[in-house]
Scaffold this motif. Sequence first.
Motif, PDB file in Angstrom:
ATOM      1  N   LEU A  25       0.762  -1.129  -0.018  1.00  0.00           N
ATOM      2  CA  LEU A  25      -0.050  -0.055  -0.070  1.00  0.00           C
ATOM      3  C   LEU A  25       0.909   1.337  -0.019  1.00  0.00           C
ATOM      4  N   PHE A  26       2.009   1.408   0.848  1.00  0.00           N
ATOM      5  CA  PHE A  26       2.744   2.380   0.885  1.00  0.00           C
ATOM      6  C   PHE A  26       3.417   2.600  -0.448  1.00  0.00           C
ATOM      7  N   SER A  27       3.966   1.559  -1.140  1.00  0.00           N
ATOM      8  CA  SER A  27       4.573   1.723  -2.370  1.00  0.00           C
ATOM      9  C   SER A  27       3.753   2.128  -3.276  1.00  0.00           C
ATOM     10  N   ALA A  28       2.386   1.733  -3.425  1.00  0.00           N
ATOM     11  CA  ALA A  28       1.464   2.293  -4.556  1.00  0.00           C
ATOM     12  C   ALA A  28       1.137   3.592  -4.139  1.00  0.00           C
ATOM     13  N   MET A  29       1.005   4.271  -2.892  1.00  0.00           N
ATOM     14  CA  MET A  29       0.857   5.482  -2.688  1.00  0.00           C
ATOM     15  C   MET A  29       1.992   6.331  -3.177  1.00  0.00           C
ATOM     16  N   MET A  30       3.379   5.834  -2.743  1.00  0.00           N
ATOM     17  CA  MET A  30       4.123   6.745  -3.352  1.00  0.00           C
ATOM     18  C   MET A  30       4.560   6.836  -4.901  1.00  0.00           C
ATOM     19  N   LEU A  31       4.044   5.722  -5.457  1.00  0.00           N
ATOM     20  CA  LEU A  31       4.111   5.805  -6.839  1.00  0.00           C
ATOM     21  C   LEU A  31       2.946   6.753  -7.299  1.00  0.00           C
ATOM     22  N   ALA A  32       1.795   6.874  -7.023  1.00  0.00           N
ATOM     23  CA  ALA A  32       0.785   7.766  -7.111  1.00  0.00           C
ATOM     24  C   ALA A  32       1.420   9.239  -6.795  1.00  0.00           C
ATOM     25  N   LEU A  33       2.342   9.354  -5.873  1.00  0.00           N
ATOM     26  CA  LEU A  33       2.755  10.865  -5.361  1.00  0.00           C
ATOM     27  C   LEU A  33       4.026  11.254  -6.504  1.00  0.00           C
ATOM     28  N   GLU A  34       4.577  10.170  -6.629  1.00  0.00           N
ATOM     29  CA  GLU A  34       5.936  10.499  -7.318  1.00  0.00           C
ATOM     30  C   GLU A  34       5.373  10.916  -8.794  1.00  0.00           C
ATOM     31  N   SER A  35       4.490   9.851  -9.401  1.00  0.00           N
ATOM     32  CA  SER A  35       4.151  10.116 -10.759  1.00  0.00           C
ATOM     33  C   SER A  35       3.544  11.728 -11.004  1.00  0.00           C
ATOM     34  N   GLN A  36       2.969  12.203 -10.025  1.00  0.00           N
ATOM     35  CA  GLN A  36       2.387  13.658 -10.282  1.00  0.00           C
ATOM     36  C   GLN A  36       3.399  14.571 -10.692  1.00  0.00           C
ATOM     37  N   LYS A  37       4.803  14.422 -10.193  1.00  0.00           N
ATOM     38  CA  LYS A  37       5.972  15.441 -10.672  1.00  0.00           C
ATOM     39  C   LYS A  37       6.152  15.009 -11.933  1.00  0.00           C
ATOM     40  N   VAL A  38       6.193  13.865 -12.209  1.00  0.00           N
ATOM     41  CA  VAL A  38       6.484  13.543 -13.722  1.00  0.00           C
ATOM     42  C   VAL A  38       5.250  14.125 -14.856  1.00  0.00           C
ATOM     43  N   VAL A  39       4.327  14.166 -14.121  1.00  0.00           N
ATOM     44  CA  VAL A  39       2.599  14.453 -15.075  1.00  0.00           C
ATOM     45  C   VAL A  39       3.053  16.087 -15.200  1.00  0.00           C
ATOM     46  N   GLU A  40       3.507  16.703 -14.057  1.00  0.00           N
ATOM     47  CA  GLU A  40       3.730  18.377 -14.209  1.00  0.00           C
ATOM     48  C   GLU A  40       4.884  18.662 -14.966  1.00  0.00           C
ATOM     49  N   LEU A  41       6.011  17.940 -15.162  1.00  0.00           N
ATOM     50  CA  LEU A  41       7.012  18.255 -15.897  1.00  0.00           C
ATOM     51  C   LEU A  41       6.883  17.951 -17.184  1.00  0.00           C
ATOM     52  N   ARG A  42       6.060  16.955 -17.463  1.00  0.00           N
ATOM     53  CA  ARG A  42       5.421  16.484 -19.057  1.00  0.00           C
ATOM     54  C   ARG A  42       4.448  17.670 -19.426  1.00  0.00           C
ATOM     55  N   LEU A  43       3.561  18.163 -18.597  1.00  0.00           N
ATOM     56  CA  LEU A  43       2.672  19.194 -19.340  1.00  0.00           C
ATOM     57  C   LEU A  43       3.332  20.511 -19.369  1.00  0.00           C
ATOM     58  N   VAL A  44       4.150  20.595 -18.718  1.00  0.00           N
ATOM     59  CA  VAL A  44       4.965  21.876 -18.953  1.00  0.00           C
ATOM     60  C   VAL A  44       5.881  21.865 -20.296  1.00  0.00           C
ATOM     61  N   ARG A  45       6.323  20.553 -20.551  1.00  0.00           N
ATOM     62  CA  ARG A  45       7.146  20.596 -21.683  1.00  0.00           C
ATOM     63  C   ARG A  45       6.134  20.556 -23.008  1.00  0.00           C
ATOM     64  N   LEU A  46       4.866  19.774 -22.720  1.00  0.00           N
ATOM     65  CA  LEU A  46       3.757  19.719 -23.798  1.00  0.00           C
ATOM     66  C   LEU A  46       3.276  21.412 -24.270  1.00  0.00           C
ATOM     67  N   ALA A  47       3.028  21.822 -22.978  1.00  0.00           N
ATOM     68  CA  ALA A  47       2.655  23.482 -23.308  1.00  0.00           C
ATOM     69  C   ALA A  47       3.440  24.176 -23.896  1.00  0.00           C
ATOM     70  N   TRP A  48       4.784  24.131 -23.772  1.00  0.00           N
ATOM     71  CA  TRP A  48       5.758  24.983 -24.510  1.00  0.00           C
ATOM     72  C   TRP A  48       5.953  24.514 -25.939  1.00  0.00           C
TER      73      TRP A  48
END
Length: 85
Positions: A8-31
């Motif tokens: 459960l902890f590992s899955a929660m960490m995956l969800a939290l960590e993946s949000q940073k990648v989503v943010e970074l990708r959205l910025v790159r796509l927006a540019w």
Amino acid sequence: MYNPFFPLFSAMMLALESQKVVELRLVRLAWGGRDGRDEAAAMVAEKIDAAVEATATLMGGGSLETVVSRYREHVAANTKRLTAA
């Protein structure tokens, strides 16, 4: 010793960590431009590769914990790559 909260902890960490990648990708796509197109293509290819890898792991008798752990490795690599540029 088996810890029942670790998956459960590992899955929660995956969800939290993946949000940073989503943010970074959205910025790159927006540019947009070449970097945006390259990121979009890389994103699709990575998701297909990850799905194939997860399927192979599970069909080969691997555990869900193994799949989540491997996804976290992919997320960490993407975070490192996207923050380096």
